[in-house]
Design an enzyme around this catalytic site. Structure first.
Site, PDB file in Angstrom:
ATOM      1  CG  ASP A 197     -26.507  15.052 -12.715  1.00 37.38           C
ATOM      2  OD1 ASP A 197     -26.850  14.109 -11.821  1.00 37.38           O
ATOM      3  OD2 ASP A 197     -26.944  14.888 -13.917  1.00 37.38           O
ATOM      4  CG  HIS A 198     -27.760  12.843  -6.801  1.00 30.67           C
ATOM      5  ND1 HIS A 198     -28.987  13.307  -7.331  1.00 30.67           N
ATOM      6  CD2 HIS A 198     -28.076  11.283  -6.732  1.00 30.67           C
ATOM      7  CE1 HIS A 198     -29.874  12.276  -7.535  1.00 30.67           C
ATOM      8  NE2 HIS A 198     -29.378  11.478  -6.999  1.00 30.67           N
ATOM      9  CG  ASP A 255     -37.390  13.710 -11.860  1.00 27.67           C
ATOM     10  OD1 ASP A 255     -36.678  14.391 -10.832  1.00 27.67           O
ATOM     11  OD2 ASP A 255     -37.521  12.460 -11.371  1.00 27.67           O
ATOM     12  CG  HIS A 260     -29.877  12.171 -13.143  1.00 24.38           C
ATOM     13  ND1 HIS A 260     -29.315  13.098 -12.274  1.00 24.38           N
ATOM     14  CD2 HIS A 260     -31.020  11.884 -12.131  1.00 24.38           C
ATOM     15  CE1 HIS A 260     -29.517  13.524 -11.328  1.00 24.38           C
ATOM     16  NE2 HIS A 260     -30.745  12.863 -11.304  1.00 24.38           N
ATOM     17  CE  LYS A 361     -33.087   1.583  -6.671  1.00 20.40           C
ATOM     18  NZ  LYS A 361     -33.448   2.990  -6.347  1.00 20.40           N
TER      19      LYS A 361
END
Lengths: 504, 360
Positions: A197-198, A255, A260, A361
């Protein structure tokens, strides 16, 4: 000092500890992830002198091309996406250590060639290299590749370590994740499996742990007695770009939330581990996930973006994006209200929201403390006394911000909120390495702390799966929000009285 | 992918004055920060460390160039004391630089640079000039590349870290002695030591596999080649091996431009040679060869794209490969020195002590 019997006395004081010679095998070596992330990350490790003393990269993909063409493609990827400007002599030497095998992942002959190639690398060096198989392919190939690795005897080596790195998504439903775990663990031991899981490779995500457990002032208030609610946000200003094929089958919940955001939640809510040993940390994270019940339908809102304005330009709606079916019911936004049912967190709402084409963002965790029990100051003329809020920002302005009430200069006691800011970039010299650099090195080094364990993945799916099951039975259009906005109005109904979404 | 942003002067954020007092400079720093914030609140001042550089005024350009090349390891506030021996007054310039450009909504870092023109007469009391200018509560690093030991001594009580380059000392013995003296009062980051880091990492890696680790006890000769002026880097590397492997002092003697001698391992002597390499262009090491009594020889030499490694066993079988890594250049070494100021390396002090012992 005497030479220790079993330890290497030369490593003390070295920032970078030796890593055993390694062959990295990338399945899906021509794919987008390899092109944009993996190959540039490997170059950056080479540039910094961080790769193992002896290193070989073996790429496998369907394209029927010779080694030379693959090396040329790798060079282009690195030149385009490397964090550091490549140095020709380092890049040339790295590419000399890159080879390529064309073929499909169901072809036994491919795995025989892999076996021969790995053996040849070992023979030439006179030492058994560790083997790290990196599955950077479509998820449907994961079980098949691991199965073939086992069938061809590549899952163990008598003189070296064998590890397998598996990219996300790890399953698309609970049953699928369980089946995948079963098939993977029938070939490999859990200690050999590195589920990526980056997000966990990001410095600022790891900093959540440092923030909580290296500072005495926060842990005493880190519980239901002082914290009113928590918001975890992962907002993206971009649309889906050319990823319709993947995104329309995944959606925002799979996603970002399943992996995450639940990782962020578990880091935020976990108990202090006894040590930072990989399993100690992962035990505590898994406990948090086990304490989260799947949310009831009324605690989940999903939506799709419609046409709007983003970054001063007109932006199309999701259904008008290239490659998206006209009748798609895939959510591009999801908000949830969760609770962690344990002694520390019972009764504290934890709001999660993520979406594409939002106004800005931002990835952050906002912890809102309970208001002061009594206010002696006059409210008149004040902008207002707000509860303290602690914001841990993961991106883009990595840091920590604490909102405090402060007196407005003047003769009367008027209060307004001000921010006390710590910016990660202002206090450290180093530019953060790319998450993939850290994770590739950890996999080669054999440190699984930042990878997801089998029980964690399944616990994540136990939270998410009932939501997907509910959605499967629903019909009709989804709520919408205009591109460039802060999300759908329906998300407000998740909030308890007095709570509000933070402005993006 | 975004690569490191360039640092550019912030237009309008420059102040200079002649014959001024430190208090004037401190006030200018504060005012420039306020003004910059008022112009654009997307700038935030970096607060990592102060770097105080004492240099000869005539060589200012060279040092400024090196400071420009440190990559991302810029100090937050750099105070450059340019010494002009005959000067009696202090002139000062303050400049803000910003990492540019930032995207809308993102913050960018501001760094501050102060240039003080001082005279030789100021050096013994330089601390009273610099003290008001360093940011309190963050580490202060002193670097004096052109000597001026009286300035360094004066600044020691303000600084937590002294950056030195032992290669610049006139001889190896005085280099080690000076480094030792400074280590008593501050943490020393020695660029000569940092130049040995990739070599130390690779020697450690070579002997890391368990099947090779036993060979560490059997090392019987070490040869280090270095640039003419970098003997001290070689001594530090040998001192490191001696400190980690428990070799007791023997003695090194100069002979034909080289240093040769022995150290005592547990059951045998270790032959040591430090040889100048006249072809080597950059400061630091050129190569190292380590041999063992079982016939194993490993060597590392500078080469394109990294270090050329070789391993030859007792039967004469030889393998060669390249250990990948980009040369950091002198700018990169200095940047690494600045970064190391925030860390602590316990191995240096012991390598220094063993190096000194080998020379006695």
């Amino acid at each position: 000092m005497a030479v220790a019997e079993h330890e290497n006395p030369l490593v003390e004081g070295l920032e970078r500890l030796p890593v055993h010679p390694t062959t990295l095998v990338i399945f899906g070596g021509t794919g987008d992830l390899a092109h944009r992330k993996l190959l540039p990350a490997i170059y950056n490790l080479a540039h910094e002198g961080a790769l193992p003393e002896r290193f070989h990269l073996l790429a496998i993909a369907r394209s029927d091309i010779p080694d030379d063409d693959y090396q040329k493609m790798a060079r282009e990827s690195i030149e385009q996406y490397s964090r550091q400007t490549p140095k020709a002599e380092v890049l040339d030497k790295l590419l000399e250590q890159v080879s390529y095998i064309p073929g499909t992942f169901d072809d036994d002959a491919v795995f025989e060639r892999v076996k021969e190639a790995l053996g040849a690398v070992d023979d030439e060096a006179g030492i058994a290299f560790n083997r790290v198989f990196y599955l950077s392919t479509a998820p449907s190939f994961f079980a098949q590749i691991v199965g073939r690795i086992g069938e061809h005897g590549l899952n163990h080596h008598p003189e070296a370590e064998v590890r397998v790195v598996i990219e996300k998504p790890f399953g698309t439903r609970l049953a699928e994740a369980q089946e995948l775990n079963h098939r993977v663990l029938s070939v490999l031991d859990e200690s050999q499996v590195y589920r990526i899981d980056h997000y966990l490779g990001k410095e600022t995500v790891q900093n959540v742990l440092a923030f909580r457990f290296a500072n005495g002032m926060f842990e005493p208030i880190w519980n239901r007695n002082f914290i009113d609610y928590v918001q975890i946000t992962a907002a993206e200003d971009l649309g889906i770009g050319r990823r319709a094929g993947y995104y329309d089958s995944a959606g925002a919940l799979r996603d970002l939330v399943q992996n995450h955001m639940l990782q962020l939640l578990s880091l935020l809510c976990m108990e202090p581990p006894v040590t930072f040993d990989a399993d100690e940390v992962r035990d505590e994270k898994a406990k948090v996930l086990h304490a989260v019940a799947p949310p009831p339908p009324e605690a989940v809102v999903r939506a799709q973006y419609t046409a709007g304005m983003a970054e001063g330009k007109e932006a199309v709606g999701y259904l008008e994006e290239e490659g998206v079916p006209d009748d798609s019911r895939t959510e591009t936004y999801v908000a949830l209200r969760l609770e962690v049912d344990n002694w520390r967190w019972a009764g504290v709402p934890i709001y999660l929201r993520t979406g594409k084409r939002l106004g800005r963002k931002a990835t952050e965790i906002a912890v809102t403390l309970k208001p002061v029990p009594h206010l002696a100051f006059e409210a008149k003329g004040s902008v207002g006394v707000q509860p303290n809020q602690l914001i841990l920002t993961v991106q883009p302005n990595e840091g920590v911000s604490l909102s405090l009430g402060a007196k407005i200069p003047g003769s009367s006691m008027r209060i307004r909120p001000v921010n006390m800011e710590f910016l990660y970039g202002t206090s450290f010299l180093s530019q953060s390495p790319e998450a993939y650099e850290r994770l590739i090195m950890d996999a080669m080094r054999g440190d699984p702390t930042l990878f997801t364990r089998d029980d964690e993945v399944e616990a994540q799916w136990r939270i998410i799966d009932p939501i997907l099951a509910t959605w499967d039975g629903e019909e009709g259009p989804l709520p919408t929000y205009p591109a460039g906005s802060h999300g759908p109005e329906e998300a407000d109904r998740l909030l308890a009285p007095g709570h509000r979404w933070r402005a993006l | 992918m975004a690569r490191a942003a360039q640092e550019v002067p912030d237009a309008g954020a420059v102040w200079s004055a002649q014959d001024c007092a430190p208090g004037d400079v401190e006030e200018a720093l504060r005012r420039l920060l306020y003004e910059q914030h008022a112009r654009d609140d997307a700038h935030a001042p970096a607060r990592v460390l102060n770097l105080v550089v004492v240099l000869d005024g005539e060589w200012r350009g060279e040092i400024m160039n090196r400071l420009e090349q440190v990559g991302r390891y810029h100090a937050s506030r750099t105070i450059i004391c340019a010494v002009d021996s005959g000067r009696t007054t202090i002139d000062a310039t303050v400049m803000m630089t910003v990492a540019s450009p930032s995207r809308p909504g993102e913050l960018s870092l501001t760094r501050e640079r102060v240039i003080l023109e001082v005279g030789a007469k100021h050096l013994a009391k330089l601390d009273t000039i610099v003290d008001p200018l360093v940011v309190t509560d963050i580490p202060t690093v002193v670097w004096s590349p052109h000597g001026h030991p009286e300035a360094v001594d004066a600044l020691l009580h303000l600084a937590q870290v002294v950056l030195i380059d032992s290669v610049n000392e006139p001889d190896v013995a005085s280099a080690l002695r000076r480094a030792s003296e400074l280590s008593e009062g501050a943490y020393v980051v020695d660029l000569a030591w940092l130049r040995t880091t990739p070599w130390r990492e690779r020697v450690a890696a070579t002997f890391d596999p368990p099947r090779w680790r036993d060979e560490l006890r059997r090392i019987d000769h070490v040869t280090v080649r270095h640039r003419d002026d970098s003997e001290v880097a070689g001594i530090l590397l040998v001192g490191w091996l001696a400190s980690r492997l428990g070799w007791s002092e023997g003695g090194l003697l100069a002979a034909n431009g080289s240093l040769r001698g022995k150290a005592k391992a547990h059951r045998h002597d270790v032959s040591i040679a430090l040889e100048p390499d006249h072809q080597q262009a950059v400061p630091g090491l050129a190569g190292i060869e380590i041999g063992t009594s079982s016939g194993l020889t490993i060597s590392l030499d500078r080469g394109p794209g990294g270090l050329l490694a070789s391993r030859r066993d007792g039967k004469g079988h030889e393998q060669r490969w390249t250990v990948l890594g980009a040369s950091r250049g002198e700018g990169g070494i200095l940047g690494e020195g600045i970064r190391q100021a925030l860390l602590r390396d316990p191995a240096y002090r012991r390598a220094l002590e063993c190096g000194e012992a080998l020379l006695r």
